[in-house]
Design an enzyme around this catalytic site. Structure first.
Site, PDB file in Angstrom:
ATOM      1  N   HIS A   8       1.823  -9.465   0.457  1.00 11.50           N
ATOM      2  CA  HIS A   8       1.835  -8.000   0.179  1.00 11.50           C
ATOM      3  C   HIS A   8       1.603  -8.024  -1.185  1.00 11.50           C
ATOM      4  CE1 HIS A   8       5.070  -4.795  -1.120  1.00 11.50           C
ATOM      5  NE2 HIS A   8       4.094  -4.109  -0.190  1.00 11.50           N
ATOM      6  N   ARG A   9       0.506  -7.014  -1.097  1.00 19.95           N
ATOM      7  CA  ARG A   9      -0.301  -6.927  -2.666  1.00 19.95           C
ATOM      8  C   ARG A   9      -0.730  -8.280  -3.061  1.00 19.95           C
ATOM      9  NH1 ARG A   9       4.539  -3.190  -5.349  1.00 19.95           N
ATOM     10  NH2 ARG A   9       5.142  -1.947  -3.527  1.00 19.95           N
ATOM     11  N   GLU A  35      -2.335  -7.800   2.212  1.00 20.95           N
ATOM     12  CA  GLU A  35      -2.309  -6.282   2.181  1.00 20.95           C
ATOM     13  C   GLU A  35      -2.511  -5.946   0.630  1.00 20.95           C
ATOM     14  OE1 GLU A  35       0.282  -2.739   1.516  1.00 20.95           O
ATOM     15  OE2 GLU A  35       0.267  -4.474   0.432  1.00 20.95           O
ATOM     16  N   ASP A  37      -3.380  -1.905  -1.797  1.00 23.96           N
ATOM     17  CA  ASP A  37      -3.245  -0.480  -1.908  1.00 23.96           C
ATOM     18  C   ASP A  37      -4.765  -0.111  -2.530  1.00 23.96           C
ATOM     19  OD1 ASP A  37      -0.407  -0.492  -1.241  1.00 23.96           O
ATOM     20  OD2 ASP A  37      -0.417  -1.927  -2.948  1.00 23.96           O
ATOM     21  N   HIS A  50      -1.074  -0.071  -6.735  1.00 19.84           N
ATOM     22  CA  HIS A  50      -0.053   0.492  -5.829  1.00 19.84           C
ATOM     23  C   HIS A  50       0.376   1.960  -6.268  1.00 19.84           C
ATOM     24  CE1 HIS A  50       4.193   1.459  -4.791  1.00 19.84           C
ATOM     25  NE2 HIS A  50       3.981   1.030  -3.754  1.00 19.84           N
ATOM     26  N   GLU A 110      -4.329  -0.269   2.669  1.00 21.00           N
ATOM     27  CA  GLU A 110      -3.299   0.885   2.797  1.00 21.00           C
ATOM     28  C   GLU A 110      -4.009   1.861   1.747  1.00 21.00           C
ATOM     29  OE1 GLU A 110       0.770   0.538   1.384  1.00 21.00           O
ATOM     30  OE2 GLU A 110       0.755   2.757   1.632  1.00 21.00           O
ATOM     31  N   LYS A 112      -3.575   4.760  -0.520  1.00 22.26           N
ATOM     32  CA  LYS A 112      -2.470   5.344  -1.048  1.00 22.26           C
ATOM     33  C   LYS A 112      -2.745   7.030  -1.368  1.00 22.26           C
ATOM     34  CE  LYS A 112       0.851   2.451  -1.823  1.00 22.26           C
ATOM     35  NZ  LYS A 112       2.275   2.616  -0.721  1.00 22.26           N
ATOM     36  N   ASP A 230       6.067 -10.927  -0.210  1.00 21.55           N
ATOM     37  CA  ASP A 230       5.490 -11.095  -1.742  1.00 21.55           C
ATOM     38  C   ASP A 230       5.335 -12.893  -1.632  1.00 21.55           C
ATOM     39  OD1 ASP A 230       5.701  -8.563  -2.049  1.00 21.55           O
ATOM     40  OD2 ASP A 230       7.777  -8.941  -2.974  1.00 21.55           O
TER      41      ASP A 230
HETATM   42  O1  G3P Z   1       1.679  -1.676   3.897  1.00 23.06           O
HETATM   43  C1  G3P Z   1       3.135  -2.020   3.846  1.00 23.06           C
HETATM   44  C2  G3P Z   1       4.006  -1.803   2.399  1.00 23.06           C
HETATM   45  O2  G3P Z   1       3.059  -2.071   1.442  1.00 23.06           O
HETATM   46  C3  G3P Z   1       4.126  -0.275   2.261  1.00 23.06           C
HETATM   47  O3  G3P Z   1       4.860   0.250   1.168  1.00 23.06           O
HETATM   48  O4  G3P Z   1       5.433   0.929  -1.418  1.00 23.06           O
HETATM   49  O5  G3P Z   1       4.688  -1.560  -0.862  1.00 23.06           O
HETATM   50  O6  G3P Z   1       2.935   0.142  -0.625  1.00 23.06           O
HETATM   51  P1  G3P Z   1       4.555  -0.058  -0.515  1.00 23.06           P
HETATM   52 CA    CA Z   2       1.250  -1.057   0.246  1.00 22.85          CA
END
Ligand code: G3P
Ligand code: CA
Length: 243
Positions: A8-9, A35, A37, A50, A110, A112, A230
């Site tokens: 995640h990120r 993943e 953003d 993000h 993703e 944004k 994470d």
């Molecule tokens: O894509 C899953 C998750 O990343 C969505 O929430 O706020 O972490 O971008 P956020």
């Molecule tokens: Ca995200």
């Protein structure tokens, strides 16, 4: 196929989110996917960050959309996390794709665009993914349903997912209307009914942000298609235990 582990990120517990060190650590940890953003600069360059505002994750202030790419590249995107990363800058989507395209790792990009609906973001991102020939290993997602509809018009074959942090009434029909084949949602909304409904309707279910062993266990047991974590290095260990 088992539950895919998406960093995640990037491996964002170990390095500043959405930066090359976080992506590199995710890759070396053996994450199945990354993943990240995407937002647009003033000169319409897609970059990986993000928040709409650079304040939290850089030494700058103000909105991404008010910076040119050249200006935003000068910001320090690492010191807020640790001085070890003080020479780390914001990454352009292009730079990331250039690094990742030939690696055996899948992607979740993703968009944004739920706060600022950046003009042409879908087409710009799509063109980048096409250029680097990664469309087949990428899921594009957004909290913005209209954006996912636009993406489907650009390419009906691209894999897309709708993001929601709230319960969606009549989920299968809602997703069908948008035209997405995946649903990405918060861990607290996960239960066996949701997992069953997604399976019945052939919808990929991926869960965020899953950092605790017991949460991972539940996702693996319910055979979710993916988790966003994470800590991909830990998720890999727990997947061995709980699959
Ligand atoms: O894509 C899953 C998750 O990343 C969505 O929430 O706020 O972490 O971008 P956020
Ligand atoms: Ca995200």
């Amino acid at each position: 196929m088992g539950t895919m582990i998406f960093a995640h990120r990037g491996a964002s517990k170990l390095a500043p989110e959405n930066t090359m060190p976080a992506f590199e650590l995710a890759y070396h940890a053996g994450a199945d996917g990354i993943e990240t953003d995407v937002q647009l600069t003033k000169d319409s360059i897609p970059i990986l960050i993000h928040d709409e505002n650079v304040r939290r994750t850089t030494n700058g202030t103000g909105f991404v959309q008010d910076y040119t790419y050249e200006e935003i590249k000068k910001l320090d995107a690492g010191t807020w996390f640790s001085t070890k990363f003080s020479d780390t800058s914001i990454v352009a989507l292009e730079e990331f794709l250039d690094w990742v395209h030939d690696k055996s790792i899948i992607l979740n990009i993703e968009l944004k665009n739920n706060v600022i609906d950046y003009k042409q973001l879908e087409q710009i991102v799509y063109d980048h993914l096409q250029k680097y020939q990664v469309l087949e290993k990428t899921v594009i997602s957004s909290f913005n349903a209209a954006s996912m509809e636009r993406m489907k018009k650009i390419d009906p074959n691209v894999s897309t997912a709708f993001l929601s942090s709230k319960k969606v009434p009549d989920l299968p029909n809602h997703l069908k209307k948008i035209g997405v084949t995946g649903f990405h949602t918060k861990y607290r909304l996960l239960n066996s009914n949701l997992a069953k409904a997604c399976r019945q309707h052939n919808l990929a279910l991926r869960i965020y942000t899953v950092n605790r062993p017991m949460q991972m266990k539940k996702c693996f047991k319910l055979k979710c298609d993916g988790i966003f974590t994470d800590v991909p290095h830990l998720a890999k260990e727990y997947r061995k235990l709980y699959k």
